[in-house]
Design a protein around this motif. Structure first.
Motif, short mmCIF file in Angstrom:
data_model
loop_
_atom_site.label_atom_id
_atom_site.label_comp_id
_atom_site.label_asym_id
_atom_site.label_seq_id
_atom_site.Cartn_x
_atom_site.Cartn_y
_atom_site.Cartn_z
N UNK A 135 8.36 -16.39 17.27
CA UNK A 135 9.28 -17.44 17.72
C UNK A 135 10.51 -17.42 16.82
N UNK A 136 11.30 -18.49 16.84
CA UNK A 136 12.56 -18.50 16.09
C UNK A 136 12.38 -18.65 14.59
N UNK A 137 11.17 -18.97 14.13
CA UNK A 137 10.95 -19.07 12.70
C UNK A 137 10.72 -17.69 12.09
N UNK A 138 10.88 -17.59 10.79
CA UNK A 138 10.64 -16.33 10.10
C UNK A 138 9.15 -15.98 10.12
N UNK A 139 8.85 -14.73 10.37
CA UNK A 139 7.49 -14.24 10.26
C UNK A 139 7.35 -13.35 9.04
N UNK A 140 6.12 -13.23 8.54
CA UNK A 140 5.93 -12.37 7.37
C UNK A 140 4.50 -11.86 7.30
N UNK A 141 4.34 -10.86 6.45
CA UNK A 141 3.06 -10.19 6.22
C UNK A 141 2.95 -9.96 4.72
N UNK A 142 1.86 -10.41 4.10
CA UNK A 142 1.69 -10.35 2.65
C UNK A 142 0.62 -9.32 2.29
N UNK A 143 0.96 -8.43 1.35
CA UNK A 143 0.12 -7.27 1.05
C UNK A 143 0.08 -7.00 -0.45
N UNK A 144 -1.10 -6.65 -0.95
CA UNK A 144 -1.24 -5.99 -2.24
C UNK A 144 -1.51 -4.51 -1.98
N UNK A 145 -0.81 -3.63 -2.70
CA UNK A 145 -1.08 -2.21 -2.64
C UNK A 145 -1.46 -1.73 -4.03
N UNK A 146 -2.61 -1.11 -4.16
CA UNK A 146 -3.08 -0.53 -5.43
C UNK A 146 -3.04 0.99 -5.32
N UNK A 147 -2.56 1.65 -6.35
CA UNK A 147 -2.52 3.12 -6.36
C UNK A 147 -3.04 3.64 -7.69
N UNK A 148 -3.65 4.82 -7.66
CA UNK A 148 -4.17 5.42 -8.89
C UNK A 148 -4.30 6.92 -8.74
N UNK A 149 -4.08 7.61 -9.84
CA UNK A 149 -4.46 9.01 -9.98
C UNK A 149 -5.73 9.07 -10.80
N UNK A 150 -6.70 9.87 -10.38
CA UNK A 150 -7.98 9.93 -11.04
C UNK A 150 -7.88 10.63 -12.38
#
Length: 216
Positions: free
Chosen positions: A199-214
């Motif tokens: 709709x006319x309101x702002x939409x959003x999506x919240x995410x944590x991304x974790x990354x690593x090299x072994x």
């Protein structure tokens, strides 16, 4: 006997979900993300920190700028980016530690491994916004974990997993409410559908991304 080396090399991906209490603890922190001065700042807010996770305890590592090679990130490659750290009160929350427990256990990430954390809000205001402007890509790590904490007033935003850069998605899901995927970033590519406000309101999506090299 299955050795740890075999488990490490054979890991592909695993799905999971955080507890509702953990989501409720962590979701409000996304309302306080700082402005993003870089090319994706028109539609993404971000914090960035680095940690080690040992015997169930987090250790914050010194601040460091974030940069990806342009061969990996065609959108912002070779751009040295400095972001504010994840807030201390979030780092001390057991709900935040749950992210690392899943990530470490699922993907055979050893104690003492450096784990980078991106806290992101992707927002769309009156028009669609790219969740992954890089397109179908890899992040350049051995392991990544994508945790979608909440979706508000949006359509789209499915996380897609691909066998290679030019293949159709073998999995596509509108992750929400703490659902996540941990995957082998050397074996798979990933992308995401754009989001559009409903709709006319702002939409959003919240995410944590974790990354690593072994550790080898």
């Amino acid at each position: 006997m299955i050795t740890n080396k075999f488990k490490t090399e054979s890991f592909y991906l695993e799905l999971g979900q955080l507890t509702p209490d953990s989501v409720n603890h962590l979701a409000p922190s996304f309302d306080h993300l700082p402005a993003n001065p870089y090319a994706d700042g028109e539609f993404r807010l971000r914090r960035y920190s680095r940690f080690t996770f040992e015997q169930g305890k987090l250790n914050r590592l010194p601040s460091k700028d974030f940069v990806q090679d342009e061969n990996i990130n065609h959108f912002q490659g070779n751009v040295v980016r400095h972001y504010e750290e994840v807030d201390d009160h979030i780092v001390l929350d057991p709900a935040f530690i749950e992210l690392f427990e899943h990530f470490q256990n699922m993907a055979s990430v050893a104690d003492g491994t450096t784990i980078e954390v991106h806290q992101l809000r992707i927002f769309a205001d009156h028009k669609s916004a790219e969740v992954a402007p890089e397109g179908v890509h890899q992040d350049g790590f051995d392991r990544i974990g994508i945790y979608v904490m909440q979706r508000h007033n949006i359509e789209g935003g499915n996380i897609n997993i691909h066998l290679d850069k030019n293949s159709p998605a073998l999995m596509s899901h509108d992750f929400d409410k703490g659902e996540f995927v941990v995957l082998n970033d050397r074996k798979f590519f990933h992308s995401a559908q754009p989001i559009t406000p409903t709709n006319d309101d702002q939409g959003y999506m919240d995410i944590f991304v974790l990354t690593a090299n072994l550790l080898h």
